[in-house]
Write a protein that holds these residues in place. Structure first.
Motif, PDB file in Angstrom:
ATOM      1  N   GLY A  15      59.746  45.471  -2.814  1.00 22.58           N
ATOM      2  CA  GLY A  15      61.013  44.698  -2.291  1.00 22.58           C
ATOM      3  C   GLY A  15      60.877  43.055  -2.747  1.00 22.58           C
ATOM      4  O   GLY A  15      59.940  42.701  -3.183  1.00 22.58           O
ATOM      5  N   SER A  16      61.865  42.518  -2.561  1.00 21.36           N
ATOM      6  CA  SER A  16      61.989  41.080  -2.383  1.00 21.36           C
ATOM      7  C   SER A  16      62.380  40.217  -1.268  1.00 21.36           C
ATOM      8  O   SER A  16      63.404  41.022  -0.506  1.00 21.36           O
ATOM      9  N   LEU A  17      62.088  38.963  -1.038  1.00 19.09           N
ATOM     10  CA  LEU A  17      62.642  38.322  -0.072  1.00 19.09           C
ATOM     11  C   LEU A  17      62.601  36.856  -0.387  1.00 19.09           C
ATOM     12  O   LEU A  17      61.625  36.689  -1.321  1.00 19.09           O
ATOM     13  N   ARG A  18      63.481  35.856   0.116  1.00 11.03           N
ATOM     14  CA  ARG A  18      63.623  34.513  -0.252  1.00 11.03           C
ATOM     15  C   ARG A  18      63.396  33.761   0.866  1.00 11.03           C
ATOM     16  O   ARG A  18      64.288  33.836   1.761  1.00 11.03           O
ATOM     17  N   LEU A  19      62.358  32.847   0.931  1.00  7.74           N
ATOM     18  CA  LEU A  19      62.156  32.209   2.294  1.00  7.74           C
ATOM     19  C   LEU A  19      62.559  30.680   1.837  1.00  7.74           C
ATOM     20  O   LEU A  19      62.658  30.291   0.792  1.00  7.74           O
ATOM     21  N   TYR A  31      57.395  13.986  -0.595  1.00  7.59           N
ATOM     22  CA  TYR A  31      56.446  14.941   0.186  1.00  7.59           C
ATOM     23  C   TYR A  31      56.247  15.949  -0.722  1.00  7.59           C
ATOM     24  O   TYR A  31      57.019  16.835  -1.288  1.00  7.59           O
ATOM     25  N   SER A  32      54.873  16.284  -0.858  1.00  6.91           N
ATOM     26  CA  SER A  32      54.495  17.629  -1.067  1.00  6.91           C
ATOM     27  C   SER A  32      54.740  18.934  -0.280  1.00  6.91           C
ATOM     28  O   SER A  32      54.387  18.486   0.757  1.00  6.91           O
ATOM     29  N   ILE A  33      55.034  20.106  -0.629  1.00  5.60           N
ATOM     30  CA  ILE A  33      55.435  20.989   0.354  1.00  5.60           C
ATOM     31  C   ILE A  33      54.514  22.254   0.170  1.00  5.60           C
ATOM     32  O   ILE A  33      54.211  22.674  -1.098  1.00  5.60           O
ATOM     33  N   ILE A  69      57.706  29.157  -6.178  1.00  7.40           N
ATOM     34  CA  ILE A  69      58.360  28.231  -5.436  1.00  7.40           C
ATOM     35  C   ILE A  69      59.052  27.385  -6.195  1.00  7.40           C
ATOM     36  O   ILE A  69      58.839  26.871  -7.474  1.00  7.40           O
ATOM     37  N   SER A  70      59.984  26.624  -5.542  1.00  4.95           N
ATOM     38  CA  SER A  70      61.213  25.641  -6.176  1.00  4.95           C
ATOM     39  C   SER A  70      61.506  24.721  -4.807  1.00  4.95           C
ATOM     40  O   SER A  70      61.602  25.341  -3.864  1.00  4.95           O
ATOM     41  N   ARG A  71      61.899  23.585  -5.545  1.00  8.53           N
ATOM     42  CA  ARG A  71      62.632  22.714  -4.571  1.00  8.53           C
ATOM     43  C   ARG A  71      63.843  22.194  -4.749  1.00  8.53           C
ATOM     44  O   ARG A  71      64.252  22.170  -6.064  1.00  8.53           O
ATOM     45  N   ASP A  72      64.633  22.007  -3.902  1.00  9.90           N
ATOM     46  CA  ASP A  72      65.975  21.349  -4.220  1.00  9.90           C
ATOM     47  C   ASP A  72      66.198  20.084  -3.435  1.00  9.90           C
ATOM     48  O   ASP A  72      66.274  20.107  -2.263  1.00  9.90           O
ATOM     49  N   VAL A  78      62.936  23.877   0.226  1.00 14.64           N
ATOM     50  CA  VAL A  78      62.062  24.377  -0.479  1.00 14.64           C
ATOM     51  C   VAL A  78      62.385  25.918  -0.321  1.00 14.64           C
ATOM     52  O   VAL A  78      62.343  26.066   0.831  1.00 14.64           O
ATOM     53  N   TYR A  79      62.089  26.647  -1.311  1.00 11.98           N
ATOM     54  CA  TYR A  79      62.156  27.986  -1.515  1.00 11.98           C
ATOM     55  C   TYR A  79      60.804  28.744  -1.683  1.00 11.98           C
ATOM     56  O   TYR A  79      60.040  28.230  -2.588  1.00 11.98           O
TER      57      TYR A  79
END
Length: 122
Positions: A15-19, A31-33, A69-72, A78-79
């Motif tokens: 399965g999948s999840l998005r944090l 900032y780096s995450i 990983i991605s960032r907005d 950050v996701y």
């Protein structure tokens, strides 16, 4: 500065999840995450991180090809998109922030969220 993780849940293998990691009190693009996880009885390990400067990313071998990983910066969020989940992905997932280049060493991150539980089980 505050980091708040969300999106953890129980998921089936495959399965999948998005944090999500919502950041307040700082300008995220400075900032780096990093995303880290900790399973019961194990040390905290770096899963993925994203640079503040050029958006470069790093993935642990165990999640490469499955996690993204991605960032907005506009949303200060950050996701971590997690696909093809495995039981060994189970743990508490934390996001953390630091000024400087990306690294998977937890001791080099200055700010941490409280974590969100991910359980992968059938």
């Amino acid at each position: 500065l505050q980091l708040v993780e969300s999106g953890g849940n129980l998921a089936q293998p495959g399965g999948s999840l998005r944090l999500s990691c919502a950041v307040s009190g700082i300008t995220l693009n400075y900032y780096s995450i990093g995303w880290f996880r900790q399973a019961p009885g194990k040390e905290r390990e770096g899963v993925s991180c994203i640079s503040s400067s050029d958006g470069s990313t790093y993935y642990a071998d165990s999640v490469k090809g499955r996690f993204t990983i991605s960032r907005d910066n506009a949303k200060n969020t950050v996701y971590l998109q997690m696909n093809s989940l495995k039981p060994e992905d189970t743990g508490v997932y934390y996001c953390a922030a630091r000024r400087g280049i990306i690294t998977t060493l937890p001791t080099l991150y200055n700010y941490w969220g409280q974590g969100t539980q991910v359980t992968v089980s059938s």
